[in-house]
Design an enzyme around this catalytic site. Structure first.
Site, PDB file in Angstrom:
ATOM      1  CB  SER A  19      64.506 -41.039   6.503  1.00 37.24           C
ATOM      2  OG  SER A  19      64.546 -41.321   7.892  1.00 37.24           O
ATOM      3  CG  ASP A  46      67.921 -40.242   9.443  1.00 37.87           C
ATOM      4  OD1 ASP A  46      66.764 -40.590   9.136  1.00 37.87           O
ATOM      5  OD2 ASP A  46      68.568 -39.382   8.840  1.00 37.87           O
ATOM      6  N   GLY A 153      67.133 -34.588  14.127  1.00 37.93           N
ATOM      7  CA  GLY A 153      66.923 -35.311  15.376  1.00 37.93           C
ATOM      8  C   GLY A 153      65.658 -36.147  15.398  1.00 37.93           C
ATOM      9  N   GLY A 156      58.970 -36.644  11.012  1.00 37.44           N
ATOM     10  CA  GLY A 156      57.619 -36.127  11.197  1.00 37.44           C
ATOM     11  C   GLY A 156      57.513 -34.646  11.511  1.00 37.44           C
ATOM     12  CG  ASP A 186      66.907 -35.583   5.712  1.00 33.85           C
ATOM     13  OD1 ASP A 186      67.878 -36.043   6.343  1.00 33.85           O
ATOM     14  OD2 ASP A 186      65.736 -35.966   5.860  1.00 33.85           O
ATOM     15  CB  SER A 209      56.595 -39.203   8.370  1.00 31.09           C
ATOM     16  OG  SER A 209      57.040 -37.917   8.044  1.00 31.09           O
TER      17      SER A 209
END
Ligand code: DX5
Length: 239
Positions: A19, A46, A153, A156, A186, A209
């Site tokens: 991502s 994203d 949204g 992390g 995901d 992350s």
């Protein structure tokens, strides 16, 4: 003519898809080049509209500006309220796979068909609260189902392990129907969580992350995730 045999889950190619959300937005072109050099299989954008999710990210022009920098395929994860209105722009920007959320459109079957009409591969995503059965009647239109392992949204967040039975259920629905369809996960994917997701039946692993916080670097992070997932799918000695 013999009916082509649908590859078993263990035979589906294992893919590592970053991502771009944790990347340095001030130099996205360099960032996608670094991801390609790290050996990723595809890059996930994203796309957030501030309505379907409480965050705002990449318009099609941002993605189009990065397209010439790499040959790695792009996927657009459309976390938007009206995917039909925007799809064509993301295909024009160079995304070969469009991921539509089952919760974002009244006519999911039509929206997935639209993606195919535009020449893209179509995929459907499920928020954590949405049951696997929501995709039962559209698997024939999909080349992939994305089971979200966080509420969409933000990057992390913690991995929601209670999604693993749903991953397995989606994988079983695909096998029962003989569909040629991947299962992507995901959210919160890391060396600590990737084995659970792969064991449950996921073959496409999105990570944000966990890749960017690896002290050794992106290539090490990608290889580590791939090795852990691959080892999980290998039949155990003497089994
Ligand atoms: C969240 C996005 C994810 C997220 C993954 O809505 O869809 O792709 O960026 O980031 P990590 O791996 O940090 O959870």
């Amino acid at each position: 003519m013999e009916t082509p045999r649908t590859p078993s889950p263990a035979e589906r190619p294992l893919e590592i898809v970053p991502s771009v959300l944790p990347a340095d937005f001030s130099r996205l072109g360099d960032e996608v080049v670094a991801l390609a050099k790290a050996g990723v299989d595809r890059i996930q954008w994203d796309v957030m509209d501030g309505r379907f999710v409480p965050n705002l990210t990449f318009g099609p022009d941002v993605i189009a500006s990065c397209r010439p920098h790499v040959t790695v395929p792009f996927e657009a994860h459309l976390m938007v309220d009206d995917p039909d209105a925007l799809m064509h722009r993301y295909v024009e920007a160079g995304c070969e796979l469009l991921i539509v959320h089952a919760e974002s459109t009244r006519h999911l079957h039509r929206s997935l068909g639209r993606a195919a009409e535009l020449g893209a591969r179509a995929a459907v995503a499920l928020n954590p609260a949405t049951p696997a059965t929501a995709v039962a009647n559209v698997l024939d239109l999909c080349s992939m189902v994305l089971v979200m392992t966080v509420n969409p949204g933000f990057g992390g967040q913690d991995y929601i392990a209670t999604m693993e039975p749903k991953i397995t259920q989606v994988r079983a629905m695909i096998a029962e129907g003989g569909h040629d369809c991947d299962v992507e996960v995901d959210g919160g994917i890391s060396p600590a969580t990737v084995r659970g997701a792969a064991r449950a039946g996921a073959n496409v692993l999105v990570a944000g992350s966990a890749l960017y916080r690896d002290p050794v670097g992106l290539e090490h992070a990608v290889t580590e995730l791939r090795d852990l997932a691959t080892a999980t799918r290998q039949p155990t000695q003497g089994a």
